[in-house]
Design a protein around this motif. Structure first.
Motif, PDB file in Angstrom:
ATOM      1  N   CYS A 128      -2.455  -0.763  -4.188  1.00 17.51           N
ATOM      2  CA  CYS A 128      -3.441  -1.709  -3.642  1.00 17.51           C
ATOM      3  C   CYS A 128      -4.325  -2.260  -4.761  1.00 17.51           C
ATOM      4  O   CYS A 128      -4.634  -3.451  -4.788  1.00 17.51           O
ATOM      5  CB  CYS A 128      -4.321  -1.024  -2.597  1.00 17.51           C
ATOM      6  SG  CYS A 128      -3.591  -0.958  -0.951  1.00 17.51           S
TER       7      CYS A 128
ATOM      8  N   CYS B  27      -5.088   0.076   2.379  1.00 19.90           N
ATOM      9  CA  CYS B  27      -6.214   0.992   2.163  1.00 19.90           C
ATOM     10  C   CYS B  27      -7.178   0.472   1.102  1.00 19.90           C
ATOM     11  O   CYS B  27      -8.367   0.779   1.128  1.00 19.90           O
ATOM     12  CB  CYS B  27      -5.692   2.379   1.785  1.00 19.90           C
ATOM     13  SG  CYS B  27      -5.141   2.564   0.066  1.00 19.90           S
ATOM     14  N   GLY B  28      -6.648  -0.314   0.146  1.00 18.88           N
ATOM     15  CA  GLY B  28      -7.515  -0.849  -0.903  1.00 18.88           C
ATOM     16  C   GLY B  28      -7.860   0.148  -1.996  1.00 18.88           C
ATOM     17  O   GLY B  28      -8.502  -0.204  -2.982  1.00 18.88           O
ATOM     18  N   GLU B  29      -7.419   1.397  -1.840  1.00 20.76           N
ATOM     19  CA  GLU B  29      -7.831   2.462  -2.761  1.00 20.76           C
ATOM     20  C   GLU B  29      -6.693   2.960  -3.644  1.00 20.76           C
ATOM     21  O   GLU B  29      -6.934   3.413  -4.760  1.00 20.76           O
ATOM     22  CB  GLU B  29      -8.312   3.684  -1.943  1.00 20.76           C
ATOM     23  CG  GLU B  29      -9.370   3.380  -0.910  1.00 20.76           C
ATOM     24  CD  GLU B  29     -10.750   3.378  -1.526  1.00 20.76           C
ATOM     25  OE1 GLU B  29     -11.005   4.251  -2.367  1.00 20.76           O
ATOM     26  OE2 GLU B  29     -11.557   2.488  -1.174  1.00 20.76           O
ATOM     27  N   CYS B  30      -5.454   2.909  -3.137  1.00 24.81           N
ATOM     28  CA  CYS B  30      -4.350   3.533  -3.868  1.00 24.81           C
ATOM     29  C   CYS B  30      -3.979   2.680  -5.090  1.00 24.81           C
ATOM     30  O   CYS B  30      -4.388   1.527  -5.195  1.00 24.81           O
ATOM     31  CB  CYS B  30      -3.145   3.704  -2.927  1.00 24.81           C
ATOM     32  SG  CYS B  30      -2.316   2.167  -2.525  1.00 24.81           S
TER      33      CYS B  30
ATOM     34  N   CYS C   8       0.811  -1.227   0.000  1.00 19.13           N
ATOM     35  CA  CYS C   8       0.000   0.000   0.000  1.00 19.13           C
ATOM     36  C   CYS C   8       0.845   1.279   0.000  1.00 19.13           C
ATOM     37  O   CYS C   8       1.710   1.447   0.848  1.00 19.13           O
ATOM     38  CB  CYS C   8      -0.910  -0.017   1.225  1.00 19.13           C
ATOM     39  SG  CYS C   8      -1.943   1.425   1.359  1.00 19.13           S
ATOM     40  N   TYR C   9       0.579   2.166  -0.945  1.00 17.18           N
ATOM     41  CA  TYR C   9       1.284   3.453  -1.017  1.00 17.18           C
ATOM     42  C   TYR C   9       0.911   4.368   0.148  1.00 17.18           C
ATOM     43  O   TYR C   9       1.616   5.326   0.444  1.00 17.18           O
ATOM     44  CB  TYR C   9       0.950   4.169  -2.328  1.00 17.18           C
ATOM     45  CG  TYR C   9       1.725   3.694  -3.526  1.00 17.18           C
ATOM     46  CD1 TYR C   9       2.996   3.129  -3.402  1.00 17.18           C
ATOM     47  CD2 TYR C   9       1.208   3.840  -4.803  1.00 17.18           C
ATOM     48  CE1 TYR C   9       3.713   2.714  -4.509  1.00 17.18           C
ATOM     49  CE2 TYR C   9       1.909   3.434  -5.921  1.00 17.18           C
ATOM     50  CZ  TYR C   9       3.172   2.879  -5.772  1.00 17.18           C
ATOM     51  OH  TYR C   9       3.872   2.479  -6.881  1.00 17.18           O
TER      52      TYR C   9
HETATM   53 ZN    ZN Z   1      -3.233   1.331  -0.542  1.00 20.33          ZN
END
Ligand code: ZN
Length: 222
Positions: free
Chosen positions: A202, A196-199, A188-189
């Motif tokens: 991810c 986070c699942g969003e970057c 994850c960045y």
């Molecule tokens: Zn992430």
């Protein structure tokens, strides 16, 4: 004396490469090197240490604080958020750290030399990634030649993921028995765990596992 030195970042790809190297060169023949380059996410360094310990591989951590001093990218500078897409001027994401892989591999070679190690292993890949120019096959080949010349030393740089998609890399990790170790990796960045699942990192990781039809062990961690 070890035969191979793996550049281990604590991420999914370099962890898979560590298990590839163990398969290729054998237990007791592999070492890892991790660079503390002032990354914002110190979690990466903890992950690398855990992965190396779990694999029973000796790990050397080398400090390189010059990259953070240079600044200007989202991986070392807290004031720069990770952006989607690419910078209009460079055509690259702002997570690109100029020269990072060139420097890592050169220092890894400098560590390999006195230890009599002739094989470096790196998780870089030119497929399916962010278009980082230092992850391309041509760059790695040119660097290998530069190191051979500059150190007058027979050294091969292996990049077993070079032409693999993220899904292929996940399948390869499965085949190598590296999946349990991937629970300890960090992608994850945004530097959070659970991720986070969003970057972009991810999402790329999630897509690879989904396409391979394999559950990400990291997401099963309580
Ligand atoms: Zn992430």
């Amino acid at each position: 004396m070890s035969q191979a030195l793996v550049v281990l970042s604590g991420g999914q790809d370099s962890t898979t490469c560590l298990y590839w190297a163990l398969r290729q060169f054998g237990n007791g023949q592999v070492e890892a090197v991790t660079f503390d380059y002032g990354q914002r996410h110190r979690l990466e360094l903890d992950c690398a240490a855990r992965v190396a310990a779990q694999a029973g591989v000796p790990q050397t951590v080398l400090p390189i604080n010059t990259l953070a001093a240079l600044g200007g990218n989202a991986l070392t500078e807290t004031g720069i958020p990770v952006q989607d897409g690419v910078d209009v001027q460079t055509g690259l994401p702002n997570t690109f750290v100029p020269g990072r892989n060139l420097i890592f591999l050169t220092f890894a070679a400098a560590l390999a030399y006195p230890r009599g190690i002739h094989h470096l292993v790196t998780g870089v890949a030119q497929t399916d990634y962010s278009g980082y120019p230092d992850c391309r096959q041509a760059t790695i080949q040119a660097l290998e030649q530069a190191i051979q010349l500059g150190m007058a030393y027979d050294l091969t740089i292996h990049a077993p993921l070079m032409f693999k998609s993220k899904a292929d890399t996940v399948r390869m990790a499965d085949e190598l028995g590296a999946l349990p170790a991937l629970a300890d990796t960090h992608t994850c960045y945004n530097g959070v765990r659970p991720p986070c699942g969003e970057c972009p990192a991810c999402r790329l990781r999630a897509r690879g596992f989904a396409e391979a039809g394999i559950a990400d062990p990291l997401l099963a961690v309580p």
